[in-house]
Design an enzyme around this catalytic site. Structure first.
Site, PDB file in Angstrom:
ATOM      1  N   ARG A   1       3.563  88.742  28.239  1.00 28.49           N
ATOM      2  CA  ARG A   1       2.180  88.874  27.799  1.00 28.49           C
ATOM      3  C   ARG A   1       2.152  89.578  26.450  1.00 28.49           C
ATOM      4  O   ARG A   1       2.915  90.519  26.197  1.00 28.49           O
ATOM      5  CB  ARG A   1       1.346  89.661  28.824  1.00 28.49           C
ATOM      6  CG  ARG A   1       1.013  88.858  30.074  1.00 28.49           C
ATOM      7  CD  ARG A   1       0.085  87.682  29.765  1.00 28.49           C
ATOM      8  NE  ARG A   1      -0.240  86.893  30.943  1.00 28.49           N
ATOM      9  CZ  ARG A   1       0.394  85.796  31.308  1.00 28.49           C
ATOM     10  NH1 ARG A   1       1.438  85.365  30.606  1.00 28.49           N
ATOM     11  NH2 ARG A   1       0.002  85.122  32.385  1.00 28.49           N
TER      12      ARG A   1
ATOM     13  N   GLU B   1      -5.630  85.865  22.440  1.00 22.13           N
ATOM     14  CA  GLU B   1      -5.435  84.416  22.390  1.00 22.13           C
ATOM     15  C   GLU B   1      -6.778  83.702  22.522  1.00 22.13           C
ATOM     16  O   GLU B   1      -7.596  84.100  23.353  1.00 22.13           O
ATOM     17  CB  GLU B   1      -4.487  83.961  23.514  1.00 22.13           C
ATOM     18  CG  GLU B   1      -3.092  84.534  23.368  1.00 22.13           C
ATOM     19  CD  GLU B   1      -2.147  84.138  24.507  1.00 22.13           C
ATOM     20  OE1 GLU B   1      -2.555  83.297  25.358  1.00 22.13           O
ATOM     21  OE2 GLU B   1      -1.025  84.650  24.545  1.00 22.13           O
TER      22      GLU B   1
ATOM     23  N   HIS C   1       1.130  79.584  23.580  1.00 17.15           N
ATOM     24  CA  HIS C   1       1.210  79.843  25.024  1.00 17.15           C
ATOM     25  C   HIS C   1       1.472  78.545  25.787  1.00 17.15           C
ATOM     26  O   HIS C   1       0.836  78.264  26.806  1.00 17.15           O
ATOM     27  CB  HIS C   1      -0.088  80.502  25.520  1.00 17.15           C
ATOM     28  CG  HIS C   1       0.113  81.330  26.755  1.00 17.15           C
ATOM     29  ND1 HIS C   1      -0.580  82.499  26.997  1.00 17.15           N
ATOM     30  CD2 HIS C   1       0.931  81.170  27.825  1.00 17.15           C
ATOM     31  CE1 HIS C   1      -0.215  83.010  28.159  1.00 17.15           C
ATOM     32  NE2 HIS C   1       0.706  82.217  28.679  1.00 17.15           N
TER      33      HIS C   1
END
Length: 365
Positions: free
Chosen positions: A278, A307, A326
């Protein structure tokens, strides 16, 4: 149907033969996989209406097409469907606020299965009460993404060893330089932050290339393919011996900005940092400064602190950064693998056994 409270261990008493466990499909899931789940575990009944779910644009697109909108009448039907189940397959619209509404509106709800491997943050964001967190079990899809993320991590370590930014710059400049010695992963030490399913698979793959692997762990127990375990208090000393770092840690209060300026300064000049965990684990301004100073040779990032990454972030343009949105865990089999994991966990639930991948609702990982 008569509901039976779930035991504290996360299991559930076996329902009577005349009733099935009602599972509301709250996230996009193909009819093929719905049928597969019901065929593999006949004690389940998946209640769903495909017209109420957004179309998927690619595999594992659990948010669905952003242009999809429900009418007020359709939204009411969707919420009524969710309120009539003991189990949710997915978080509605991947929205923590929607999860909070369902938990509040459905006192019979006992279990929610999350699509993400690290779904604790989504549960935390729902801001549920302690009573609600004790009533509803939350499980993640951890383990499904281990292989793809480990491959990405390996790609990052190799990119650092082979000095990919230099290779790319010389090619763009049409510059045929003199030869130079590239790094060999077999001669490197890699520090793993996170020894869960992803970290263990990274260790296995690195060991096949002959790397020395150091892992950080609070419990100190030996882990297969990890050559050395160090305690968290020895993290910076271990960093000083690392040619590369792979982070697969979840985002929790304990891991927030763990990779800070002091950690980065402890790394040898030219080290590689790979993050498949993360983005909140990293102090991003400190990372950017280490990259600008070229103390860090390469950062390979599939996650960022916020994000989507803002257009003005320096990470976009730094030459020693490889950035992906991601997407490292995504693969064509992901939907099926998550569905299969859910079936296995549903059997545990129905048979009164502890659930796999249960979210810790104190630290939310």
């Amino acid at each position: 149907m008569q509901q039976t409270p779930a035991p504290a261990a996360g299991g559930h008493a076996n329902p009577s033969a005349s009733h099935k466990l009602r599972v509301a499909v709250a996230t996009p899931l193909s009819e093929t996989l719905c049928a597969m789940i019901e065929a593999r575990e006949p004690r389940l009944e998946l209640i769903r209406d495909q017209a109420l779910l957004p179309p998927m644009r690619h595999p594992a697109d659990f948010a669905g097409d952003p242009s999809f909108q429900r009418s007020a009448e359709a939204q009411a039907r969707f919420e009524a469907l969710l309120a009539d189940a003991e189990v949710l397959y997915g978080i509605p619209d991947l929205d923590p606020a929607a999860l909070a509404r369902v938990v509040a509106a459905n006192p019979r709800l006992r279990w929610v299965h999350l699509m993400a491997a690290g779904g604790g943050g989504q549960v935390k964001a729902a801001q549920l009460s302690r009573e609600q967190l004790d009533r509803v079990a939350f499980t993640t899809s951890a383990g499904v993404h281990g292989g793809p993320l480990a491959e990405y991590a390996l790609f990052g370590v190799l990119a650092g060893a082979k000095q990919l930014p230099r290779v790319q710059a010389q090619q763009r400049a049409h510059h045929w330089s003199g030869r130079w010695a590239m790094g060999q992963v077999s001669e490197q030490t890699v520090l793993l932050l996170g020894l869960g399913g992803i970290g263990r698979e990274v260790a296995r793959k690195l060991s096949l290339l002959g790397a020395r692997v150091i892992g950080v762990s609070r419990h100190g127990r030996a882990v297969e393919h990890v050559d050395e375990i160090v305690a968290p208090e020895d993290l910076h000393a271990a960093a000083a011996r690392a040619d590369a770092v792979v982070c697969s840690l979840p985002g929790t209060a304990a891991t927030d900005k763990l990779v800070d300026a002091d950690f980065l300064a402890a790394l040898p000049p030219g080290a590689t940092f790979v993050n498949v965990g993360r983005g909140t684990v990293v102090d991003e301004p400190a990372l950017i400064e280490a990259l600008r100073a070229e103390h860090l040779g390469l950062a390979v990032l599939d996650v960022t602190a916020s994000e989507p990454l803002t257009a003005d972030s320096p990470l976009w343009d730094l030459p020693n950064v490889l950035l992906t949105p991601h997407t490292a865990a995504l693969n064509a089999a992901e939907d099926r693998l998550i569905a299969e994991l859910f079936v296995d966990n549903a059997r545990c639930y129905l048979d009164g056994q502890p659930l796999r991948n249960r979210v810790d609702t104190v630290e939310f990982y």
